[in-house]
Design a protein around this motif. Sequence first.
Motif, PDB file in Angstrom:
ATOM      1  N   PHE A  88       0.815  -1.223   0.000  1.00  0.00           N
ATOM      2  CA  PHE A  88       0.000   0.000   0.000  1.00  0.00           C
ATOM      3  C   PHE A  88       0.841   1.262   0.000  1.00  0.00           C
ATOM      4  O   PHE A  88       0.408   2.302  -0.487  1.00  0.00           O
ATOM      5  N   PHE A  89       2.062   1.198   0.528  1.00  0.00           N
ATOM      6  CA  PHE A  89       2.845   2.414   0.736  1.00  0.00           C
ATOM      7  C   PHE A  89       3.185   3.143  -0.562  1.00  0.00           C
ATOM      8  O   PHE A  89       3.409   4.352  -0.560  1.00  0.00           O
ATOM      9  N   GLY A  90       3.204   2.427  -1.687  1.00  0.00           N
ATOM     10  CA  GLY A  90       3.487   3.078  -2.966  1.00  0.00           C
ATOM     11  C   GLY A  90       2.493   4.159  -3.315  1.00  0.00           C
ATOM     12  O   GLY A  90       2.781   5.043  -4.145  1.00  0.00           O
ATOM     13  N   THR A  91       1.308   4.121  -2.681  1.00  0.00           N
ATOM     14  CA  THR A  91       0.303   5.169  -2.892  1.00  0.00           C
ATOM     15  C   THR A  91       0.884   6.545  -2.603  1.00  0.00           C
ATOM     16  O   THR A  91       0.549   7.531  -3.274  1.00  0.00           O
ATOM     17  N   ALA A  92       1.772   6.622  -1.617  1.00  0.00           N
ATOM     18  CA  ALA A  92       2.355   7.913  -1.234  1.00  0.00           C
ATOM     19  C   ALA A  92       3.181   8.499  -2.366  1.00  0.00           C
ATOM     20  O   ALA A  92       3.007   9.667  -2.745  1.00  0.00           O
ATOM     21  N   LEU A  93       4.088   7.712  -2.943  1.00  0.00           N
ATOM     22  CA  LEU A  93       4.943   8.232  -4.005  1.00  0.00           C
ATOM     23  C   LEU A  93       4.136   8.549  -5.258  1.00  0.00           C
ATOM     24  O   LEU A  93       4.389   9.562  -5.922  1.00  0.00           O
ATOM     25  N   CYS A  94       3.150   7.711  -5.585  1.00  0.00           N
ATOM     26  CA  CYS A  94       2.287   7.993  -6.741  1.00  0.00           C
ATOM     27  C   CYS A  94       1.589   9.339  -6.570  1.00  0.00           C
ATOM     28  O   CYS A  94       1.520  10.147  -7.509  1.00  0.00           O
ATOM     29  N   THR A  95       1.066   9.589  -5.374  1.00  0.00           N
ATOM     30  CA  THR A  95       0.368  10.848  -5.110  1.00  0.00           C
ATOM     31  C   THR A  95       1.321  12.036  -5.194  1.00  0.00           C
ATOM     32  O   THR A  95       0.986  13.095  -5.742  1.00  0.00           O
TER      33      THR A  95
ATOM     34  N   LEU B 247       1.873   3.987 -13.028  1.00  0.00           N
ATOM     35  CA  LEU B 247       1.483   3.832 -11.633  1.00  0.00           C
ATOM     36  C   LEU B 247       1.851   2.441 -11.112  1.00  0.00           C
ATOM     37  O   LEU B 247       2.346   2.298  -9.983  1.00  0.00           O
ATOM     38  N   ALA B 248       1.618   1.420 -11.939  1.00  0.00           N
ATOM     39  CA  ALA B 248       1.928   0.048 -11.528  1.00  0.00           C
ATOM     40  C   ALA B 248       3.425  -0.132 -11.299  1.00  0.00           C
ATOM     41  O   ALA B 248       3.847  -0.767 -10.318  1.00  0.00           O
ATOM     42  N   MET B 249       4.247   0.423 -12.190  1.00  0.00           N
ATOM     43  CA  MET B 249       5.699   0.311 -12.042  1.00  0.00           C
ATOM     44  C   MET B 249       6.174   1.015 -10.772  1.00  0.00           C
ATOM     45  O   MET B 249       7.019   0.480 -10.022  1.00  0.00           O
ATOM     46  N   THR B 250       5.627   2.194 -10.498  1.00  0.00           N
ATOM     47  CA  THR B 250       5.989   2.917  -9.281  1.00  0.00           C
ATOM     48  C   THR B 250       5.604   2.128  -8.036  1.00  0.00           C
ATOM     49  O   THR B 250       6.401   1.979  -7.101  1.00  0.00           O
TER      50      THR B 250
END
Length: 275
Positions: free
Chosen positions: A68-75, A185-188
């Motif tokens: 879930f943490f990747g949500t932060a970098l995507c945002t 987004l998926a790669m990030t």
Amino acid sequence: MAASNPLPYVVAESARKRQVMNSSPLRYFLSAVMAGGLIAVVLIVSLLLGQALHLAGSPMYYAASAGFFGTALCTIIVSKTELFTSNVMYMAVGLLSRRVSWKELGKSWFLVYAGNFTGALLLALMYAQTGALSHLPANHLLFDVIGHKVHADSWAIFWKGALCNWIICLAVWVPLRLSNDMAKLAMTMLLVFVFFFSGYEHSIANMAFFSLSWFASAGVTPDWADTLHNLIPATLGNIAGGAIGVAALNFYLERDTLEEVGHSLSKQEAALAHS
């Protein structure tokens, strides 16, 4: 241009960041505050998710937090706010391409680092006012993670920091080669999962961990000595991984794309002059 040649895009972004920083330092700082807050708020959800699965006896509790943490970098990428770890890469490329001076690089890193810390601390303070940190058990996932961070060897923290920001900056750089937004987004998300699940050291995420623990009523509460024992080598490692492992290496490997773009722009300018 950005979909096939990341370097020209990163160079242009470094110049844009430099212009914003020099013309409006407060705006630049507040952008970093927002990014620090985003890291903290997503980390809270990651911890809640991990803790719920941990209590249920699921061995996948840490994988869920990492996923879930990747949500932060995507945002942060989409909102174009300033995160220290990726800013290291951008401004190092700006320095190498002579869009940014050494003084401006240092100024940028300082403003963004301080802004990220402020944002993480403010978000933790606001979250504490909800009462959510008042009744955490001493064996909560938050305290387990912090215990590992403050008792680790400084040299190990440095290398975990270097590996962390090598991966984080690749999570920014690699998607620039892709044209599909969902693929980006998926790669990030996948690359952030690699860093988080591996237990590497992200200085800004660590600020959020520490800030949350300071307002909690039980468990491991690191003092300033413990905090600096982690943050100093983690930050230096983040700088090495982002500035050398991604910025300098990719600048060397892809500098010909700058020449191609410059040549293309010169031809366009010449065509306009004769039209």
